[in-house]
Design an enzyme around this catalytic site. Structure first.
Site, mmCIF file in Angstrom:
data_model
loop_
_atom_site.group_PDB
_atom_site.id
_atom_site.type_symbol
_atom_site.label_atom_id
_atom_site.label_comp_id
_atom_site.label_asym_id
_atom_site.label_seq_id
_atom_site.Cartn_x
_atom_site.Cartn_y
_atom_site.Cartn_z
ATOM 1 N N GLU A 82 0.583 -1.088 0.157
ATOM 2 C CA GLU A 82 -0.265 0.009 0.056
ATOM 3 C C GLU A 82 1.149 1.276 0.030
ATOM 4 O O GLU A 82 1.738 1.386 0.981
ATOM 5 C CB GLU A 82 -0.691 -0.031 1.301
ATOM 6 N N CYS A 146 -7.047 -1.398 8.680
ATOM 7 C CA CYS A 146 -5.728 -1.435 7.890
ATOM 8 C C CYS A 146 -5.548 0.077 7.469
ATOM 9 O O CYS A 146 -4.406 0.760 7.954
ATOM 10 C CB CYS A 146 -5.713 -2.242 6.690
ATOM 11 N N HIS A 165 -0.549 -5.869 2.754
ATOM 12 C CA HIS A 165 -1.864 -6.939 2.689
ATOM 13 C C HIS A 165 -1.535 -8.015 2.154
ATOM 14 O O HIS A 165 -0.730 -8.172 1.330
ATOM 15 C CB HIS A 165 -3.063 -6.420 2.089
#
Length: 193
Positions: A82, A146, A165
């Site tokens: 991410e 998250c 993730h």
């Protein structure tokens, strides 16, 4: 050098995740010996208020070189790096059936924060490593715990914050394969810091 690998969705099962692949993979990674690296792992419940308190406390207590949050995503079929996190839009209830006030992470902060770590470079390093696992880059961690936890860390220090993730176990990787992939992620990120 200390690296904190935090898993914010690891306090037992939630939703469709009867086994939390991220916590299992992080525990497997902690068994590895990476020269010059001390890995500190923490399991934090899927609770907005707990994340908001414990993440800054961990930064303060440990003073890490790198913080990598690791979470599970049922949509993932690769290690998903991410690049950014969002400050608002947190309307999904946590395990205590609560949301943050104003559906916001940090009042008055920017709408979106990006990690200074080049996730495209990390992705290339993982995919070129010869490991079975593959990596992809994402710009949407999902507006749940998250994304929330990542934003908290990015707000503290963008230069050494990351979020990864992982897919559910067996879809398609084992916990050992995920741990190997996370090790490669660490090595690549450390090369940038």
């Amino acid at each position: 050098m200390q690296i904190i690998l935090e898993n914010f969705i690891g306090f037992g099962p939630f939703g469709v995740h009867t086994v939390n692949a991220s916590w299992v993979a992080v525990q497997e990674l902690a068994k590895k010996s990476i020269p010059g690296v001390i890995i500190v792992i923490r399991e934090i419940p899927v609770v907005y208020e707990t994340v908001k308190k414990q993440v800054p406390q961990l930064w303060n207590d440990v003073n890490p070189q790198l913080v990598i949050h690791v979470g599970v995503s049922k949509e993932a079929n690769a290690i998903t790096l991410e690049q950014q996190a969002h400050n608002d839009g947190y309307k999904r209830l946590d395990v205590l059936k609560t949301c943050p006030s104003n559906n916001c992470c940090v009042e008055g902060a920017d709408e979106c924060l990006m990690s200074s770590i080049d996730m495209e470079k990390v992705c290339s390093d993982v995919n070129g490593s010869g490991l079975k696992v593959k990596a992809v880059v994402s710009h949407d961690p999902g507006r749940y715990l998250c994304d929330f936890s990542y934003f908290v860390s990015l707000h503290i220090d963008r230069s050494k914050s990351a979020f990864v993730h992982v897919p559910p176990l067996g879809k398609p990787y084992t916990e050992l394969e995920l741990a190997d992939g996370l090790e490669q992620v660490i090595l690549s990120m450390l090369g940038q810091i």
